[in-house]
Scaffold this motif. Structure first.
Motif, PDB file in Angstrom:
ATOM      1  N   GLY A  87       0.808  -1.311   0.063  1.00 50.15           N
ATOM      2  CA  GLY A  87      -0.026  -0.089   0.115  1.00 50.15           C
ATOM      3  C   GLY A  87       0.610   1.448   0.034  1.00 50.15           C
ATOM      4  O   GLY A  87       0.229   2.288   0.102  1.00 50.15           O
ATOM      5  N   PRO A  89       2.217   4.423  -1.096  1.00 53.00           N
ATOM      6  CA  PRO A  89       1.681   5.388  -2.444  1.00 53.00           C
ATOM      7  C   PRO A  89       2.693   5.690  -3.537  1.00 53.00           C
ATOM      8  O   PRO A  89       3.782   5.850  -3.363  1.00 53.00           O
ATOM      9  CB  PRO A  89       1.503   6.716  -1.642  1.00 53.00           C
ATOM     10  CG  PRO A  89       2.376   6.797  -0.453  1.00 53.00           C
ATOM     11  CD  PRO A  89       2.653   5.435   0.028  1.00 53.00           C
ATOM     12  N   ASP A  91       2.694   5.780  -8.037  1.00 49.53           N
ATOM     13  CA  ASP A  91       2.212   6.243  -9.371  1.00 49.53           C
ATOM     14  C   ASP A  91       2.720   5.381 -10.482  1.00 49.53           C
ATOM     15  O   ASP A  91       1.977   4.922 -11.451  1.00 49.53           O
ATOM     16  CB  ASP A  91       2.228   7.660  -9.546  1.00 49.53           C
ATOM     17  CG  ASP A  91       1.340   8.578  -8.648  1.00 49.53           C
ATOM     18  OD1 ASP A  91       0.404   8.157  -8.249  1.00 49.53           O
ATOM     19  OD2 ASP A  91       2.128   9.724  -8.133  1.00 49.53           O
ATOM     20  N   SER A 108      -2.463  -6.362  -8.059  1.00 49.43           N
ATOM     21  CA  SER A 108      -3.410  -5.272  -8.334  1.00 49.43           C
ATOM     22  C   SER A 108      -3.244  -5.366 -10.090  1.00 49.43           C
ATOM     23  O   SER A 108      -2.013  -4.950 -10.427  1.00 49.43           O
ATOM     24  CB  SER A 108      -3.568  -4.149  -7.774  1.00 49.43           C
ATOM     25  OG  SER A 108      -4.193  -3.329  -8.283  1.00 49.43           O
ATOM     26  N   THR A 110      -2.299  -3.127 -13.244  1.00 49.90           N
ATOM     27  CA  THR A 110      -1.733  -1.747 -13.529  1.00 49.90           C
ATOM     28  C   THR A 110      -2.625  -1.148 -14.258  1.00 49.90           C
ATOM     29  O   THR A 110      -3.494  -1.861 -15.373  1.00 49.90           O
ATOM     30  CB  THR A 110      -0.396  -2.030 -14.028  1.00 49.90           C
ATOM     31  OG1 THR A 110      -0.550  -2.762 -15.280  1.00 49.90           O
ATOM     32  CG2 THR A 110       0.655  -2.363 -13.011  1.00 49.90           C
ATOM     33  N   LEU A 229       0.533   2.579 -12.253  1.00 53.13           N
ATOM     34  CA  LEU A 229      -0.348   1.744 -11.198  1.00 53.13           C
ATOM     35  C   LEU A 229      -1.705   2.284 -11.082  1.00 53.13           C
ATOM     36  O   LEU A 229      -2.146   3.290 -11.444  1.00 53.13           O
ATOM     37  CB  LEU A 229       0.482   2.002  -9.962  1.00 53.13           C
ATOM     38  CG  LEU A 229       1.752   1.330  -9.717  1.00 53.13           C
ATOM     39  CD1 LEU A 229       2.153   1.569  -8.294  1.00 53.13           C
ATOM     40  CD2 LEU A 229       1.895  -0.109 -10.185  1.00 53.13           C
ATOM     41  N   SER A 230      -2.517   1.273 -11.256  1.00 50.90           N
ATOM     42  CA  SER A 230      -3.911   1.519 -11.205  1.00 50.90           C
ATOM     43  C   SER A 230      -4.398   2.308  -9.938  1.00 50.90           C
ATOM     44  O   SER A 230      -5.459   3.142 -10.023  1.00 50.90           O
ATOM     45  CB  SER A 230      -4.918   0.244 -11.179  1.00 50.90           C
ATOM     46  OG  SER A 230      -4.317  -0.670 -10.086  1.00 50.90           O
ATOM     47  N   SER A 231      -3.783   2.415  -8.899  1.00 48.11           N
ATOM     48  CA  SER A 231      -3.860   3.020  -7.782  1.00 48.11           C
ATOM     49  C   SER A 231      -3.224   4.398  -7.613  1.00 48.11           C
ATOM     50  O   SER A 231      -3.240   5.081  -6.723  1.00 48.11           O
ATOM     51  CB  SER A 231      -3.304   2.271  -6.549  1.00 48.11           C
ATOM     52  OG  SER A 231      -2.053   2.035  -6.677  1.00 48.11           O
ATOM     53  N   ALA A 233      -2.334   8.071  -7.518  1.00 51.03           N
ATOM     54  CA  ALA A 233      -3.011   9.239  -7.368  1.00 51.03           C
ATOM     55  C   ALA A 233      -3.147  10.401  -8.342  1.00 51.03           C
ATOM     56  O   ALA A 233      -3.670  11.389  -8.276  1.00 51.03           O
ATOM     57  CB  ALA A 233      -2.591  10.020  -5.679  1.00 51.03           C
ATOM     58  N   PRO A 235      -2.864   9.816 -11.842  1.00 51.29           N
ATOM     59  CA  PRO A 235      -2.961   8.987 -13.243  1.00 51.29           C
ATOM     60  C   PRO A 235      -2.478   9.690 -14.249  1.00 51.29           C
ATOM     61  O   PRO A 235      -1.850   8.905 -15.067  1.00 51.29           O
ATOM     62  CB  PRO A 235      -4.349   8.552 -13.266  1.00 51.29           C
ATOM     63  CG  PRO A 235      -5.013   9.463 -12.403  1.00 51.29           C
ATOM     64  CD  PRO A 235      -4.325   9.975 -11.546  1.00 51.29           C
TER      65      PRO A 235
END
Length: 262
Positions: A87, A89, A91, A108, A110, A229-231, A233, A235
């Motif tokens: 987890g 953070p 990008d 997860s 991408t 990454l799909s997570s 912040a 994108p």
């Protein structure tokens, strides 16, 4: 390297974040074209062997995109992958092997499939004066030669294990390091007689160490994948940074540093 050929060492504690700040934004057609984006922070996790090239690309990205701050975390790909999965953070993730990228994509998906943007191979690194007289891979098996290797859990260590196994050599290192930069530092400081590291790191340390090519290096060429990454912040900035890495400008920076580009 097989269990019988190399003593197992535990990885050192995960690397602390190494942050480099700057400003950036990116146009859709040209990754280095200015854009009118507002203030954004882009966090890039990248293999230690990419420190020089990605720092240069980060500066170019910052200059082209006022208002975006680029923060880098350079370290062992294996450690960085675990941080992302847990987890942290991030990008963008740029790894020194498909296996470490897979750790992330298994947890997860991408934003887009990872793309191989560079390749790297090993060299023997020795101090500039080469006091142990190392001139070929077989010399690393001499018990009198002090050798540093990357830990097998990280890409440079896995590559070293592969070439040593292919050569049928038993090497007992005096130290196993958590990334390629730490391994090369042992040579620069004169604490070891030789190490197996990436040729790009040898080039970056020109004058302080000498690189020796060996025939079996082609048996363990490392592919470097990158992905937003799909997570993420940020994108849009993440996608644009990946575009820059894959662009002609990115290829030129990587080639200059000694990487092979697909």
């Amino acid at each position: 390297m097989t269990a019988g050929r190399l003593a197992r060492w535990a990885l050192a504690a995960p690397l602390a974040l190494a942050l480099a700040a700057g400003a950036a934004g990116c146009g859709a057609g040209d990754p280095a074209a200015p854009s009118g984006d507002g203030a954004t922070t882009l966090t890039v996790f990248a293999a230690a062997s990419l420190t020089g090239t990605f720092t240069e690309l980060g500066r170019a990205f910052e200059a082209a995109h006022p208002g975006t701050t680029v923060r880098f975390n350079f370290g062992s790909s294996a450690t960085l992958a675990q941080q992302v999965v847990q987890g942290a953070p991030a990008d963008v993730f740029a790894a020194a092997s498909p296996a470490t990228m897979k750790t992330v994509t298994d947890a997860s998906p991408t934003a887009a499939p990872p793309v191989t943007f560079a390749r790297n191979r090993l060299q023997i690194a020795v101090p500039a004066d080469d006091p142990a007289g190392v001139d070929e891979l077989a010399d690393l098996a001499d018990p009198k030669v002090k050798v540093a290797l990357c830990a097998e859990q990280v890409p440079c260590g896995a590559a070293a294990a592969k070439v040593l196994d292919a050569a049928g050599l038993t090497v007992t290192p005096v130290t196993l390091e958590q990334d390629v930069k730490a391994t090369l530092t042992k040579v620069e400081l004169g604490e070891v007689d030789a190490a197996l590291v990436y040729r790009t790191d040898v080039l970056a340390a020109a004058g302080r160490v000498r690189g020796i090519d060996f025939p079996g290096a082609g048996k363990a060429v490392n592919d470097y994948p990158v992905a937003a990454l799909s997570s993420a912040a940020a994108p849009e900035a993440a996608g644009r940074f990946v575009d820059l890495v894959l662009s002609r400008q990115g290829r030129d920076v990587l080639t200059k540093a000694g990487f092979q580009v697909p």
